[in-house]
Design an enzyme around this catalytic site. Structure first.
Site, mmCIF file in Angstrom:
data_model
loop_
_atom_site.group_PDB
_atom_site.id
_atom_site.type_symbol
_atom_site.label_atom_id
_atom_site.label_comp_id
_atom_site.label_asym_id
_atom_site.label_seq_id
_atom_site.Cartn_x
_atom_site.Cartn_y
_atom_site.Cartn_z
ATOM 1 N N LYS A 50 44.010 57.107 42.895
ATOM 2 C CA LYS A 50 44.991 56.602 41.926
ATOM 3 C C LYS A 50 44.796 57.285 40.577
ATOM 4 C CE LYS A 50 45.653 52.231 44.281
ATOM 5 N NZ LYS A 50 45.200 50.883 44.531
ATOM 6 N N GLN A 94 41.971 46.307 41.297
ATOM 7 C CA GLN A 94 41.813 46.646 42.716
ATOM 8 C C GLN A 94 41.280 45.444 43.503
ATOM 9 O OE1 GLN A 94 42.657 49.729 44.139
ATOM 10 N NE2 GLN A 94 42.275 48.664 46.054
ATOM 11 N N ASP A 117 51.404 46.270 40.399
ATOM 12 C CA ASP A 117 51.185 45.956 41.816
ATOM 13 C C ASP A 117 52.267 44.998 42.323
ATOM 14 O OD1 ASP A 117 49.210 47.196 43.265
ATOM 15 O OD2 ASP A 117 47.591 45.942 42.494
#
Ligand code: NAD
Length: 290
Positions: A50, A94, A117
């Protein structure tokens, strides 16, 4: 006849190139903050990719690597600081988090306008009522791949295998918006193979290695395999497989995504697209669509 193999890597690259170009053209430098707690090896790989792709797109990358025993309150404080930082347009914590941290509380603490997200209940709610929002990345990527085969999903029988908040449910919502006829199947579904065999479009997100066999697939159907499962291979090594038994499935499907190289690369591409969207909204500009 062997199925068309849907090249997620190539489609993801096209999206990343467009994201980079659109950001430049708009004169916007999006900022993405990635927070990781602990040493989970798979998470470390995801975060490295990422950060790398964020920088390659010309975005600013903010990285917070925290030890496994970081108190929940400290993580929440970092999220709040990122909420207040105007250079940060997207925040990604995460998952999974260590057991002593409540992931729902962390997600609820992220400013919904920076929730790239798409997991915040505000964004999940907007998706459910069909309002433009930050939508979860893997579901978005799965739909883009399905539309690379069927530009119009109207009226297709779509079966989503899996009902998680991260993949199954949002994929189903997006398919409803595309006017597909949607069935959500899961671990309690009866006659799962027969349900799947009715699908023109089958999206598998169960996390069970090669669960979906050839006879579960309607001849000519499009199969999007979201699963990522590590299994033992020869000589003590491991390899990644999806939720679909790819080798036999490709003999009957019309089109199918491979694992790796299918949905996986789409997730980061859509994350960058979401970060650009958040940055555009923060600047009061309309966001490009992907
Ligand atoms: P999850 O464990 O949260 O949900 C799995 C779902 O599958 C559940 O709804 C469960 O009811 C259903 N299920 C489990 N076993 C089943 C069975 N035998 N028959 C029918 N249904 C069953 O998982 P998730 O987070 O939704 O992830 C699913 C898979 O997708 C995993 O392999 C995960 O690694 C992968 N994934 C990939 C990406 C990506 O970037 N490509 C992103 C997220 C998740």
């Amino acid at each position: 006849m062997s199925a068309q193999i849907i090249d997620g890597k190539a489609i993801a690259e096209q999206i990343r190139i467009r994201v980079t170009q659109e950001a430049k053209a708009l004169g916007i430098t999006p900022g993405l903050a990635v927070v990781i707690v602990g040493e989970n090896p798979a998470s470390q790989v995801y975060v490295r990719n990422k950060v790398k792709q964020t920088e390659e797109a010309g975005f600013i990358s903010f990285e917070h690597r925290l030890p496994e025993d970081t108190p929940e309150a400290e993580l929440l404080k970092i999220v709040e600081q990122l909420n207040d930082n105007s250079e940060v347009h997207g925040i990604l914590v995460q998952l999974p988090l260590p057991d002593h941290i409540d992931p729902d509380l962390v997600i609820r603490t992220i400013d919904p306008a920076k929730d790239v997200d798409g997991f915040h209940p505000i964004n999940a709610g907007k998706l459910a009522v069909g309002q433009d929002s930050l939508m979860p990345c893997t579901p978005q990527g799965s739909i883009i791949l399905a539309k690379s085969v069927h530009p119009d999903l109207t009226g297709l029988n779509a079966v989503v295998l899996g009902r998680s908040n991260i993949v199954g449910k949002p994929v189903a919502q997006l398919l409803i918006q595309e006017s597909a006829t949607v069935t959500i199947a899961h671990s309690k579904t009866r006659d799962l193979d027969e349900v799947c065999a009715r699908a023109d479009l089958l999206i598998a997100a169960v996390g069970r290695a090669e669960l979906v066999k050839k006879h579960w697939i309607k001849p000519g159907a499009t199969v999007i395999d979201v699963g990522i499962n590590r299994v033992s291979a020869e000589a003590g090594k491991t390899r990644l497989v999806g939720d679909v038994a790819f080798e036999e499935a490709k003999e009957v499907a019309g089109a199918i995504t491979p694992v790796p190289g299918g949905v996986g690369p789409m997730t980061i591409a859509c994350l960058l697209a979401n970060t650009l969207k958040a940055a555009c909204w923060a600047a009061g500009k309309p966001a490009p669509r992907f």
